[in-house]
Design a protein around this motif. Sequence first.
Motif, PDB file in Angstrom:
ATOM      1  N   PHE A  33       0.749  -1.211  -0.088  1.00 31.38           N
ATOM      2  CA  PHE A  33      -0.066   0.149   0.004  1.00 31.38           C
ATOM      3  C   PHE A  33       0.730   1.322  -0.118  1.00 31.38           C
ATOM      4  N   PRO A  34       0.411   2.365  -0.667  1.00 34.37           N
ATOM      5  CA  PRO A  34       1.290   3.493  -0.539  1.00 34.37           C
ATOM      6  C   PRO A  34       1.719   3.903   1.074  1.00 34.37           C
ATOM      7  N   LYS A  55      -5.736  -3.391  -3.856  1.00 39.54           N
ATOM      8  CA  LYS A  55      -5.242  -2.522  -5.348  1.00 39.54           C
ATOM      9  C   LYS A  55      -6.516  -2.702  -6.081  1.00 39.54           C
ATOM     10  N   GLU A  56      -7.019  -1.472  -6.685  1.00 40.07           N
ATOM     11  CA  GLU A  56      -7.875  -1.563  -7.676  1.00 40.07           C
ATOM     12  C   GLU A  56      -7.215  -1.193  -8.855  1.00 40.07           C
ATOM     13  N   SER A  63      -5.641   2.557  -8.377  1.00 41.30           N
ATOM     14  CA  SER A  63      -5.748   3.055  -6.959  1.00 41.30           C
ATOM     15  C   SER A  63      -5.721   2.118  -6.069  1.00 41.30           C
ATOM     16  N   PHE A  64      -5.809   2.593  -4.728  1.00 40.99           N
ATOM     17  CA  PHE A  64      -5.774   1.898  -3.649  1.00 40.99           C
ATOM     18  C   PHE A  64      -6.618   1.991  -2.480  1.00 40.99           C
ATOM     19  N   GLY A  83      -0.717   7.972  -3.098  1.00 42.49           N
ATOM     20  CA  GLY A  83      -1.054   8.079  -1.641  1.00 42.49           C
ATOM     21  C   GLY A  83      -1.712   9.140  -1.157  1.00 42.49           C
ATOM     22  N   LYS A  84      -2.305   9.749  -2.229  1.00 41.87           N
ATOM     23  CA  LYS A  84      -3.304  10.855  -2.059  1.00 41.87           C
ATOM     24  C   LYS A  84      -4.734  10.597  -1.802  1.00 41.87           C
ATOM     25  N   LEU A  85      -5.263  11.099  -0.764  1.00 39.61           N
ATOM     26  CA  LEU A  85      -6.688  10.702  -0.739  1.00 39.61           C
ATOM     27  C   LEU A  85      -7.658  11.216  -1.590  1.00 39.61           C
ATOM     28  N   GLU A  86      -8.342  10.270  -2.256  1.00 42.39           N
ATOM     29  CA  GLU A  86      -9.372  10.444  -3.388  1.00 42.39           C
ATOM     30  C   GLU A  86     -10.826  10.645  -2.692  1.00 42.39           C
TER      31      GLU A  86
END
Length: 192
Positions: A33-34, A55-56, A63-64, A83-86
């Motif tokens: 994971f990031p 992981k997607e 994305s994660f 690792g930036k929040l979506e």
Amino acid sequence: MKKFSVLMLLMSFCVSFSQSKNEKEERIPASEFPEIAQGYFNIISHEVKYLKYYKETDGDKKSFEVKFKYKKEHYSAEFDTLGKLEDIEIVIKKRHIPKDVYSAISKYFDENYRKVVVVKVQKQYVNTTDKPDRQFIRKVLEKPFNKHTHFEIIAEIKTKYIHELREFTFDRHGVFEKSRKVTTSSYEHALY
């Protein structure tokens, strides 16, 4: 006139096909994971249940996602590859949508579909503030009933021509924003 109807049907099928959710989700160890995003959850890992990393892939997008249960609520938080929040999502029941908001959502469904069966509802939080992701995540966990930005609804819909599963996004006031078809390969994990 028949040619026009067939043409319109084909065009709507193409648009629907091009906007489909075809996610593939794979469980991964925390080490994959990031790192920056993983650090947000290391701090609270002793407070949550079922902390799982994924992981997607959805077409070209990668994305994660981390899924967990915290204070009896089911959460998921999605991050980009850096690792930036979506967004953060909390699974809720349909009855937890405020009546005026659900009325607006129902009106949209009634105007556009013959039949709608809601399968899953989530409140969605997108960090539109200047708060760092870590602080924003903590705020959502501490006060999950504060203002969120969207509702995401997975529903089975029927029209005269189609019967399919779709993911709908509405703003917090119940105004429709977008939808996309959910394919059978992404159906199972979409329901958590």
